[in-house]
Design a protein around this motif. Structure first.
Motif, short mmCIF file in Angstrom:
data_model
loop_
_atom_site.label_atom_id
_atom_site.label_comp_id
_atom_site.label_asym_id
_atom_site.label_seq_id
_atom_site.Cartn_x
_atom_site.Cartn_y
_atom_site.Cartn_z
N LEU A 207 -8.46 18.09 33.31
CA LEU A 207 -9.06 18.68 32.10
C LEU A 207 -9.17 17.71 30.94
CD1 LEU A 207 -8.16 22.44 32.01
CD2 LEU A 207 -10.32 21.34 32.44
N GLU A 208 -8.24 16.79 30.82
CA GLU A 208 -8.39 15.78 29.77
C GLU A 208 -9.31 14.69 30.32
OE1 GLU A 208 -5.70 12.55 27.24
OE2 GLU A 208 -5.37 12.87 29.36
N VAL A 256 -0.40 12.96 29.41
CA VAL A 256 -1.67 12.81 30.12
C VAL A 256 -2.10 14.17 30.65
CG1 VAL A 256 -2.79 11.77 32.13
CG2 VAL A 256 -1.23 10.41 30.73
N GLY A 257 -3.34 14.52 30.39
CA GLY A 257 -3.85 15.84 30.78
C GLY A 257 -4.40 15.87 32.19
N GLY A 258 -3.55 15.48 33.15
CA GLY A 258 -3.94 15.54 34.56
C GLY A 258 -4.56 14.23 35.01
N ILE A 504 2.19 12.40 34.37
CA ILE A 504 0.79 12.71 34.08
C ILE A 504 0.58 14.22 34.15
CG2 ILE A 504 -0.14 10.50 34.80
CD1 ILE A 504 -0.86 11.87 37.51
N GLY A 505 1.68 14.94 33.97
CA GLY A 505 1.60 16.40 34.03
C GLY A 505 2.33 16.96 35.23
N VAL C 36 -10.45 19.41 23.67
CA VAL C 36 -11.83 19.48 24.15
C VAL C 36 -11.89 18.94 25.58
CG1 VAL C 36 -14.21 18.76 23.74
CG2 VAL C 36 -12.71 19.29 21.81
N GLY C 37 -12.12 19.82 26.52
CA GLY C 37 -12.11 19.41 27.94
C GLY C 37 -13.50 19.17 28.48
N SER C 45 -10.68 25.07 27.21
CA SER C 45 -9.54 24.38 26.58
C SER C 45 -9.56 24.49 25.06
CB SER C 45 -9.56 22.89 26.95
OG SER C 45 -9.53 22.74 28.33
N GLN C 94 2.11 22.39 33.91
CA GLN C 94 2.00 21.00 34.34
C GLN C 94 1.49 20.15 33.19
OE1 GLN C 94 0.74 19.94 38.28
NE2 GLN C 94 1.30 21.93 39.11
N CYS C 95 0.23 19.71 33.27
CA CYS C 95 -0.19 18.69 32.30
C CYS C 95 -0.29 19.24 30.89
CB CYS C 95 -1.49 18.03 32.72
SG CYS C 95 -3.00 18.88 32.21
N GLY C 96 -0.49 20.53 30.74
CA GLY C 96 -0.45 21.15 29.42
C GLY C 96 -1.77 21.14 28.67
N PHE C 97 -2.78 20.47 29.20
CA PHE C 97 -4.01 20.32 28.43
C PHE C 97 -4.74 21.65 28.25
CE2 PHE C 97 -8.17 18.52 27.29
CZ PHE C 97 -7.78 17.52 26.41
N ARG C 131 -6.67 22.78 36.33
CA ARG C 131 -6.82 22.03 37.57
C ARG C 131 -5.46 21.71 38.20
NH1 ARG C 131 -10.48 21.35 41.67
NH2 ARG C 131 -11.12 19.19 41.97
N CYS C 132 -4.37 22.00 37.49
CA CYS C 132 -3.05 21.58 37.98
C CYS C 132 -2.32 22.66 38.76
CB CYS C 132 -2.14 21.19 36.82
SG CYS C 132 -2.65 19.76 35.87
#
Lengths: 774, 264, 149
Positions: A207-208, A256-258, A504-505, C36-37, C45, C94-97, C131-132
């Motif tokens: 997503l990032e 890091v967003g994935g 990285i998540g 912003v994804g 997001s 997980q990644c948190g985004f 996605r995680c």
């Protein structure tokens, strides 16, 4: 062997150390940390799949108010490198230049603009005049080999050691191996099946988006924040390519967003570096979603042909696997991904008398392919595990039984381990932990295989099909991947842990904290962790190849053991007793009738007596790469009139040794499964006839949403890997490997249609159903 | 997208006169697709002062203001009560709530997007569009209307009636455009069939409708025949999401299922 | 042009171009919790609340929110902490985004529905991609959060 029952932190529920802060919106992703007033970087990208730049005129762009820098291939060092983000020397060809006079896919970099804001930068891009000589692209990877269009005709590109690199024939890498005599064993077999499968390109869709930014620090050193999986490799590769000393570059990896492999490689980092070095001003480059899809990289599409020979009793004699892989415009991970099709798939059936694997990785004018979670393994698993079902049917046996007879067991090995590594020779190893038989039988119970296989009729147009597959991965690359950890004691008795391991998540900061807390008999809140920063943290190869828990986790465990020994030694001196008389329970050192707390000592050492900082550093690299194993089953409901289907339940039972954090391990498995389901069911990178990417946003590249995921049943086997930290193996990639084969098998069992190309779309199923009716 | 002026219209009249001032002035609906156009405009005209965001009803019809969001539409008890919830359902299938809170019914219709769930969902009902300056046009006529409409859509009028509706969006994932969308109704004893995203914009299957309405108490075979007629009279094309053949096959199955469903 | 609105109940004024979107305005002015994804209203997001309704801020023109009440995650810190706890319990973080977007959409869902069905929950959150996590654990976590007082 440590007693798992006595573990207090490891193998227990622990919330992610950063979970709350991230949910509350703390700003610690790369672009959140860009310097104020950074120059904004934008890239002019190729509109052609293959072209030579005849002339390029940037004078108008340079004149535009607010433009600080414009770069073309004429303005950057002409040094070939690989973006792949691997160790040294890389097993990937050095076939990329920062900017080049050739463009090799729609989206390839032509020229860079840095300007005061996005609008000016975009305006400037429009003012760059480029004259292209358009060349014939290669858009079908089956025609790439020895095609008259040579995608890399240029001088100055090279392999770092022999990988079968032959650019004049469009070959990025090639590989061949054979154990035993495959032809002979196939001739001896009662039954031989032969199948060919195609796998598609898949997008990471983290997503990032890729982001980086740069600034000069007070020493005029270059500081780069990057959303990366490999900060240390980046520092090395950038220094070499730009001709700078490593000491002048600092890479910082914030949250890091994935990544999923997509951030192992370079994306915008060179352009931030050049902009900041040349202008002295901070800069930032954030990929748009379209750039992530169209100008980063994908999973390698492949064609895999398999021949399997077996005896009537179900024993498999020989496996012969030929593959062709499409690495797109550049050869990042070309060889390593390719070899894993064999090395992390074929050893599943280790009782064969002969096994052969080989083929080529070719260049095409598509978006480059590179690292992506489960690389090679997911492609190989789809082909092998689908073919095992074809074989089972021909043998008239339950495919579960065929797998039980032939698959890897504890204390066994495969000759492949020694022959094949990642780009190099491998390492022999015995399976010290392998609960695959349990995984198979437990998964069968969970899906009620006995009563459900192969199908159940729901109504006049709906059936449920059941399918299965098994899988294995590795845990880091032996003798190549290294991780390290430093621990220092703070006053108050907390510990500061710095690791190069790249969260990285996936939660490596959390599991490393748990490992350290367990060994030092404390709680996670007393373990402060920081990762990763090339200035401040010790080296780590980065987050890839399922290495973090096993390699970096072992490093952290070693460091914690060392810290524990050091504390006991120093406490014994303080208490004036022998070391072996000291008991340490995490807070208090006791020897006979004497005692002192860690808290008191930690303050005294800093302020009062025998002043010094207690700190330790340890490193670890694997001598083996113990594979995690998995058995997976699915229940799919198919509409026989439309071919549409739903994955009603996906069952996995995983042997990843001890789960350091059972919740995060579940997250890794389920996250992998769902990405694998995306690849199995609908995700597909699509191009038009000219090589333009059609799937360049989330409306045209579909990833699973809450409406597609019905039920995941996730369990772990009770297992202990003696070489892993507290018995752990890796768990980051294995989840993604099985879905293509499992869904393929389940759809076949439901409908009688076997789909030989991914994704397994309703349209393909209906087409198959119509053909069956004829 | 680049814009020189954000213009908050004080009334419909004001908005209309601003719209006529330049071909590069444009009305702002939900703004979602406008963003993707990458064009530049002189003025964006904001209609939020014009009170177009209300749903009302009379004895004969439900009147939906053009600035009603998709989310308000699907949640409206009045809309939900129409044709066994089929209209609300068709909109509920679009993206997520955070999208539907922005997208407007008027914007969805005026764009005549080929993939539109709103258009396909409304087509098998008696729906007319009210414009400023005063003009009324059926939804179907608007779809067939050539050229750009330079007036302001004020409201969508949906005629009430007794009966059921059916809506099916065949799709890859929840965030996907439809591969094909099928809407079938039986209102006041009359069947109507619409198919959209072929991949062209929704259209009525008139031959099929004529046939099925001529059969007294139709049975399974009749529905099958009507579905066959529907896919034969409508055109289907290939695009990257699906072949024409698969769209044809899907539409046939779902038109039949829709007819069976609404006949109950 | 100048646009004023209430950001978490505080009146703020920003100088913006007529075509600037809210996500960009807020990030430019230091509200970095907005993620912003995709920047094309597909991933969720950047979700925030306008008058308590979740919307994707990458696609809302800043000029259009004059005078409105906007809630970002800074305005619902305790609810975000609760949701985070539920995510942790299910192994969904997980990644948190995507998390901030989820915090806002789940908070709005909780306010809008008393006892939502699974279908209602999924319909509400489906515009937020992750996605995680594999999504299933996330759904379980969100259900647990909705049950909390």
């Amino acid at each position: 062997m440590a007693d798992k029952k006595k573990l207090r932190v490891v193998n227990n529920k622990t919330p992610s150390v950063d979970g709350k802060g991230l949910m509350q919106g703390r700003s610690f992703y790369t672009d959140d940390l860009a310097a104020p007033n950074s120059l904004v970087i934008k890239m002019l990208r190729s509109p052609h799949a293959f072209a030579h730049i005849k002339s390029i005129d940037v004078s108008e762009a340079q004149k535009l108010n607010g433009v600080a820098l414009v770069l073309t291939y004429k303005d950057v060092p002409h040094v070939s490198f690989s973006r792949a983000g691997q160790g040294y020397p890389e097993p990937s060809p050095h076939d990329k230049f920062i900017l080049d006079e050739y463009v090799r896919y729609v989206g390839d970099e032509v020229a860079m603009v840095a300007a005061i804001d996005e609008e000016v930068a975009e305006e400037a891009l429009k003012l760059i005049k480029v004259e292209y000589e358009v060349l014939d692209p290669v858009l079908d990877f089956e025609t790439a080999y020895e095609n008259k269009s040579v995608i890399h005709p240029e001088d100055g590109i090279k392999e770092m050691f022999p990988i079968g690199f032959d650019p004049k024939k469009n070959v990025a890498a090639s590989y061949e191996m054979e154990v035993g005599d495959v032809e002979k064993e196939l001739r001896k077999s009662d039954v031989v099946v032969e199948e060919t499968f195609y796998t598609q390109a898949q997008a990471h869709a983290m997503l990032e988006t890729h982001s980086s930014n740069a600034r000069l620090d007070e020493h005029n050193r270059l500081v780069i924040y990057s959303s990366t999986q490999t900060p240390f490799h980046m520092r090395r590769i950038m220094a070499t390519t730009l001709g700078m000393p490593v000491s002048q570059i600092r890479f910082i990896k914030p949250r890091v967003g994935g990544g999923f492999g997509g951030k192992q490689a370079f994306h915008g980092e060179f352009f931030c570096a050049l902009t900041t070095l040349r202008t002295g001003r901070p800069s930032r480059f954030v990929y748009t979603r379209e750039e992530v899809f169209g100008a980063s990289y994908t999973r390698h599409p492949m064609k895999i042909s398999l021949k399997i020979g077996a005896m009537k009793d179900g024993r498999i004699n020989a496996i012969d696997c030929r593959s062709l892989s499409d690495t797109g415009a550049y050869g990042e991970h070309a060889l390593t991904v390719f070899m894993i099709v064999g090395s992390k798939v074929l050893p599943l059936y280790n009782k064969v008398d002969a096994v052969r694997f080989g083929g080529r990785v070719v260049y095409t004018n598509h978006v480059p392919a590179g690292a992506y979670r489960g690389y090679g393994a997911i492609q190989g698993n789809y082909a092998l595990e689908s073919t095992i079902d074809v074989l089972s049917e021909k043998l008239g046996m339950d495919p579960k039984r065929v797998r039980e007879i032939n698959s890897m067991k504890e204390k066994e090995t495969s000759p492949i381990f020694e022959i094949m590594g990642e780009g190099t020779k491998g390492t022999a190893m015995i399976m010290e932990s392998c609960k695959l038989p349990y995984c198979i039988s437990r998964g069968a119970e969970l899906i009620d295989w006995k009563n459900n296989y192969p199908r159940k009729v729901i109504n006049d147009h709906k059936v449920r099909g059941y399918g299965m597959a098994i899988a294995m991965q590795g845990s880091g690359i032996p003798f190549i991947d290294m991780g390290s950890a430093s621990i220092k004691l703070n006053d108050g008795g907390s510990y500061m842990v710095t690791v190069g391991a790249t969260d990285i998540g996936q939660g490596s900061d959390t599991i490393i904290s748990q490992i350290v807390a367990e060994e030092l008999q404390t709680t996670v809140d007393k373990v402060l962790i920081y990762s990763s920063d090339t200035d401040l943290t010790p080296f780590d190869c980065g987050a890839y190849a399922s290495s973090t828990t096993y390699v970096s986790g072992n490093a952290a465990w070693k460091a914690a053991q060392k810290m524990r020994a050091r504390l006991i030694k120093e406490a014994s001196q303080y208490l004036n007793v022998k070391e072996d008389e000291v008991e340490f329970d995490g807070t208090t050192f006791t020897a006979k009738d004497k005692s002192v707390t860690l808290n008191d000592l930690s303050i005294q050492w800093l302020y009062n007596k025998d002043l010094h900082q207690v700190s330790v550093t340890e490193s670890y690299y694997g001598h083996v790469s113990p594979p995690p194993f998995m058995a997976a089953y699915a229940e799919v409901e198919v509409d026989l009139e439309t071919g549409e289907y739903e994955v009603v339940n996906y069952v996995t039972v995983t042997d990843c040794g001890t789960t350091i954090n059972p919740m995060l391990a579940r997250g890794q498995v389920e996250g992998g499964v769902v990405q694998g389901l995306g690849m199995a069911c609908f995700e597909a990178v699509k191009y038009d006839k000219k090589g333009n990417l059609l799937s360049n946003n989330f409306l045209n590249y579909h990833i699973p949403t809450h409406k597609e995921i019905y039920k995941l049943t996730t369990e772990f086997a009770d297992s202990y890997e003696p070489t892993g930290p507290f018995g752990a193996k890796s768990v980051g990639e294995i989840g993604i490997d099985t879905p293509p084969a499992v869904i393929c098998n389940a759809i076949y069992n439901a409908t009688g249609v076997r789909v030989h190309s991914l994704p397994i779309t309703p349209e393909k199923i209906l087409k198959g159903l119509k053909e069956l009716k004829k | 997208m680049k814009v020189n002026e954000y213009y908050r219209a004080s009334s419909l009249e004001d908005a209309y006169s601003k719209l006529q001032q330049s071909p590069k002035n444009v009305l702002l609906g939900g703004g979602l697709w406008l963003k993707k156009t990458a064009q530049s405009y002189d003025a964006l005209i904001d209609l939020s002062c014009c009170e177009l965001d209300k749903i009302s009803e009379t004895k004969e019809e439900v009147i939906v203001g053009s600035m009603v969001t998709q989310r308000d539409f699907e949640n409206s008890p009045v809309v939900k009560s129409l044709f066994s919830d089929a209209l609300a359902y068709s909109v509920r299938e679009i993206m997520g709530v955070n999208f539907r809170n922005l997208a407007t019914i008027g914007g969805s219709i005026m764009g005549r997007y080929p993939f539109s769930d709103v258009i396909a969902g409304l087509l098998p009902y008696d729906v007319s569009l009210e414009f400023y300056p005063k003009e009324t046009m059926s939804l179907e006529d608007y779809l067939n209307f050539k050229g750009k409409k330079n007036s302001i859509l004020v409201a969508v009028h949906i005629k009430k009636g007794s009966g059921k509706g059916y809506y099916k969006k065949a799709k890859t994932t929840a965030l996907d455009f439809p591969i094909v969308n099928i809407a079938v109704s039986k209102v006041n004893n009359e069947y109507r069939i619409a198919v959209g995203a072929r991949p062209m914009v929704g259209a009525l299957a008139k031959e099929a409708m004529k046939y099925i309405n001529s059969v007294s108490s139709p049975k399974k075979e009749d529905f099958e025949k009507a579905a066959e007629l529907a896919v034969k009279e409508l055109q289907f094309l290939d695009n990257k999401d699906s072949s024409a053949e698969y769209r044809y096959d899907l539409a046939k199955v779902y038109v039949r299922r829709g007819l069976e469903e609404v006949s109950k | 042009m100048k646009v004023s609105f209430y950001l978490n109940d505080v009146l703020v004024s920003y100088d913006v171009k007529p075509h600037e979107y809210l996500a960009a305005t807020l990030r430019r002015n230091g509200v970095k919790s907005i993620k912003v994804g995709c920047n094309e209203s597909s991933c969720g997001s950047c979700t925030l609340l306008i008058e308590n309704k979740p919307v994707m801020s990458c696609s809302v023109l800043t000029a259009s929110v004059e005078g409105k009440h906007i809630t970002t995650v800074e305005g619902i810190q305790e609810e975000a902490a609760k949701l985070s706890r539920c995510f942790s319990n299910e192994g969904a973080d997980q990644c948190g985004f995507c998390n901030v977007g989820y915090a806002l959409v789940c908070y709005a869902l909780k306010k809008e529905y008393k006892n939502p069905t699974d279908e209602e929950i999924i319909n509400y959150i489906v515009g937020n991609l992750c996605r995680c996590s594999g999504l299933y654990s996330q759904l379980k976590a969100i259900k647990a959060y909705l049950k909390e007082e």
